[in-house]
Design a protein around this motif. Structure first.
Motif, PDB file in Angstrom:
ATOM      1  N   ARG A  68      -3.553  -7.018 -13.355  1.00 39.11           N
ATOM      2  CA  ARG A  68      -4.746  -6.180 -13.495  1.00 39.11           C
ATOM      3  C   ARG A  68      -4.704  -5.496 -12.424  1.00 39.11           C
ATOM      4  N   ILE A  69      -4.499  -4.345 -12.482  1.00 39.56           N
ATOM      5  CA  ILE A  69      -4.091  -3.360 -11.515  1.00 39.56           C
ATOM      6  C   ILE A  69      -5.375  -2.325 -11.292  1.00 39.56           C
ATOM      7  N   ILE A  70      -5.801  -2.526 -10.001  1.00 48.44           N
ATOM      8  CA  ILE A  70      -6.958  -1.754  -9.435  1.00 48.44           C
ATOM      9  C   ILE A  70      -6.375  -0.681  -8.561  1.00 48.44           C
ATOM     10  N   ALA A  71      -6.577   0.561  -8.808  1.00 48.43           N
ATOM     11  CA  ALA A  71      -6.089   1.676  -8.013  1.00 48.43           C
ATOM     12  C   ALA A  71      -7.239   2.227  -7.166  1.00 48.43           C
ATOM     13  N   THR A  72      -7.116   2.769  -5.924  1.00 54.11           N
ATOM     14  CA  THR A  72      -7.943   3.493  -5.526  1.00 54.11           C
ATOM     15  C   THR A  72      -7.441   5.167  -5.485  1.00 54.11           C
ATOM     16  N   VAL A  82      -3.793   8.297 -11.640  1.00 50.08           N
ATOM     17  CA  VAL A  82      -3.483   7.036 -11.454  1.00 50.08           C
ATOM     18  C   VAL A  82      -3.635   5.976 -12.816  1.00 50.08           C
ATOM     19  N   ARG A  83      -4.795   6.377 -13.462  1.00 45.06           N
ATOM     20  CA  ARG A  83      -5.315   5.619 -14.823  1.00 45.06           C
ATOM     21  C   ARG A  83      -4.010   6.173 -15.738  1.00 45.06           C
ATOM     22  N   SER A  84      -3.909   7.554 -15.902  1.00 44.38           N
ATOM     23  CA  SER A  84      -2.652   7.749 -16.807  1.00 44.38           C
ATOM     24  C   SER A  84      -1.265   6.807 -16.453  1.00 44.38           C
ATOM     25  N   LEU A  85      -0.908   6.451 -15.247  1.00 46.53           N
ATOM     26  CA  LEU A  85       0.214   5.760 -14.805  1.00 46.53           C
ATOM     27  C   LEU A  85       0.183   4.334 -15.239  1.00 46.53           C
ATOM     28  N   GLY A  86      -1.188   3.794 -15.674  1.00 47.52           N
ATOM     29  CA  GLY A  86      -1.218   2.625 -16.058  1.00 47.52           C
ATOM     30  C   GLY A  86      -2.394   1.620 -15.069  1.00 47.52           C
ATOM     31  N   ALA A  87      -2.898   2.275 -14.247  1.00 48.73           N
ATOM     32  CA  ALA A  87      -4.014   1.351 -13.750  1.00 48.73           C
ATOM     33  C   ALA A  87      -5.043   0.966 -14.554  1.00 48.73           C
ATOM     34  N   HIS A  88      -5.366  -0.071 -14.591  1.00 39.60           N
ATOM     35  CA  HIS A  88      -6.649  -0.655 -15.556  1.00 39.60           C
ATOM     36  C   HIS A  88      -8.045  -0.072 -15.191  1.00 39.60           C
ATOM     37  N   GLN A  89      -8.183  -0.035 -13.789  1.00 41.87           N
ATOM     38  CA  GLN A  89      -9.227   0.392 -13.128  1.00 41.87           C
ATOM     39  C   GLN A  89      -9.267   1.277 -12.035  1.00 41.87           C
ATOM     40  N   VAL A  90     -10.035   2.412 -11.923  1.00 41.22           N
ATOM     41  CA  VAL A  90      -9.703   3.149 -10.407  1.00 41.22           C
ATOM     42  C   VAL A  90     -11.054   3.019  -9.656  1.00 41.22           C
ATOM     43  N   ILE A  91     -11.009   2.763  -8.423  1.00 41.17           N
ATOM     44  CA  ILE A  91     -12.140   2.953  -7.569  1.00 41.17           C
ATOM     45  C   ILE A  91     -11.830   3.777  -6.586  1.00 41.17           C
ATOM     46  N   ARG A  95     -15.712   4.698  -0.864  1.00 40.62           N
ATOM     47  CA  ARG A  95     -17.090   4.070  -0.978  1.00 40.62           C
ATOM     48  C   ARG A  95     -16.682   2.564  -0.915  1.00 40.62           C
ATOM     49  N   PRO A  96     -17.580   1.742  -0.502  1.00 34.11           N
ATOM     50  CA  PRO A  96     -17.522   0.277  -0.227  1.00 34.11           C
ATOM     51  C   PRO A  96     -16.666  -0.329  -1.494  1.00 34.11           C
ATOM     52  N   LEU A  97     -15.510  -0.955  -1.004  1.00 36.45           N
ATOM     53  CA  LEU A  97     -14.726  -1.617  -2.057  1.00 36.45           C
ATOM     54  C   LEU A  97     -15.130  -2.697  -2.862  1.00 36.45           C
ATOM     55  N   ALA A 103     -18.089  -4.043  -9.718  1.00 41.85           N
ATOM     56  CA  ALA A 103     -18.840  -3.386 -11.015  1.00 41.85           C
ATOM     57  C   ALA A 103     -17.722  -3.474 -12.212  1.00 41.85           C
ATOM     58  N   VAL A 104     -16.557  -3.573 -11.556  1.00 45.34           N
ATOM     59  CA  VAL A 104     -15.377  -3.765 -12.735  1.00 45.34           C
ATOM     60  C   VAL A 104     -15.071  -5.168 -13.009  1.00 45.34           C
ATOM     61  N   GLY A 105     -16.023  -6.127 -12.656  1.00 43.41           N
ATOM     62  CA  GLY A 105     -15.871  -7.677 -13.040  1.00 43.41           C
ATOM     63  C   GLY A 105     -14.912  -8.501 -12.178  1.00 43.41           C
ATOM     64  N   LEU A 106     -14.792  -8.046 -10.856  1.00 44.05           N
ATOM     65  CA  LEU A 106     -14.106  -8.827  -9.950  1.00 44.05           C
ATOM     66  C   LEU A 106     -14.902  -9.176  -8.586  1.00 44.05           C
ATOM     67  N   SER A 107     -14.802 -10.232  -7.956  1.00 40.37           N
ATOM     68  CA  SER A 107     -15.272 -10.371  -6.935  1.00 40.37           C
ATOM     69  C   SER A 107     -14.277 -10.554  -5.551  1.00 40.37           C
ATOM     70  N   GLN A 108     -12.790 -10.893  -6.142  1.00 40.74           N
ATOM     71  CA  GLN A 108     -11.824 -10.827  -5.245  1.00 40.74           C
ATOM     72  C   GLN A 108     -10.667 -10.310  -5.968  1.00 40.74           C
ATOM     73  N   VAL A 109      -9.564 -10.158  -5.174  1.00 44.62           N
ATOM     74  CA  VAL A 109      -8.344  -9.714  -5.598  1.00 44.62           C
ATOM     75  C   VAL A 109      -7.133 -10.689  -5.334  1.00 44.62           C
ATOM     76  N   ASP A 110      -6.291 -10.809  -5.952  1.00 46.17           N
ATOM     77  CA  ASP A 110      -5.054 -11.852  -5.376  1.00 46.17           C
ATOM     78  C   ASP A 110      -4.277 -11.083  -4.534  1.00 46.17           C
ATOM     79  N   TYR A 111      -3.989  -9.949  -4.780  1.00 41.34           N
ATOM     80  CA  TYR A 111      -3.115  -9.004  -3.953  1.00 41.34           C
ATOM     81  C   TYR A 111      -3.493  -7.835  -3.344  1.00 41.34           C
ATOM     82  N   VAL A 112      -3.083  -7.422  -2.521  1.00 43.31           N
ATOM     83  CA  VAL A 112      -3.605  -6.155  -1.792  1.00 43.31           C
ATOM     84  C   VAL A 112      -2.491  -5.407  -1.256  1.00 43.31           C
ATOM     85  N   ALA A 113      -2.274  -4.000  -1.582  1.00 40.34           N
ATOM     86  CA  ALA A 113      -1.396  -3.371  -1.061  1.00 40.34           C
ATOM     87  C   ALA A 113      -2.066  -2.112  -0.383  1.00 40.34           C
TER      88      ALA A 113
END
Length: 137
Positions: A68-72, A82-91, A95-97, A103-113
């Motif tokens: 599940r890809i969350i892009a900033t 970035v949404r057109s490239l395939g990001a599921h959500q964009v934040i 602003r505070p991550l 707000a998009v249903g995640l409290s944590q993420v497994d990977y951060v780039a």
């Protein structure tokens, strides 16, 4: 010569020249450094997703993994891109991550780039990365 390829006709010379560096870098980040498995559902936050490496990272992750890809991105046009490239959500990385992830249903993420301004986001990353998660800067 063993890695040379024909330039796609749909690309300009400048675009084609940039593809190897950004694509190989994104591939290595995703599979060599983060060691993302192909078939495990997990989440990936890409901070600075609208840049060259980030945009390739989105496309590779979307096509080859179950992430599940969350892009900033902060501007309306880069958010749409970035949404057109395939990001599921964009934040918005301005602003505070944590609140935006919730707000998009995640409290944590497994990977951060962390591809840009990582020092500014380090405290937020520490808050949102899952136990045993992986961070790449």
């Amino acid at each position: 010569e063993r890695i040379a390829a024909r330039m796609p006709g749909s690309l300009s010379f400048a675009a084609a020249a940039s593809m190897p560096l950004t694509s190989i870098t994104a591939w290595e980040l995703l599979f060599d450094r983060l060691q993302v498995p192909l078939e495990r559902a997990a989440s990936l936050l890409i901070i600075g997703a609208a840049g060259g490496v980030g945009s390739m990272l989105i496309q590779l992750a979307r096509q080859l993994t179950q992430l599940r890809i969350i892009a900033t991105a902060s501007r309306a046009e880069t958010r749409a891109w970035v949404r057109s490239l395939g990001a599921h959500q964009v934040i918005d990385h301005r602003r505070p991550l944590a609140a935006q992830l919730q707000a998009v249903g995640l409290s944590q993420v497994d990977y951060v780039a962390g591809l840009t301004h990582t020092a500014e986001h380090l405290a937020a990353i520490a808050e949102i990365i899952a136990p045993q998660g992986r961070l790449l800067v």
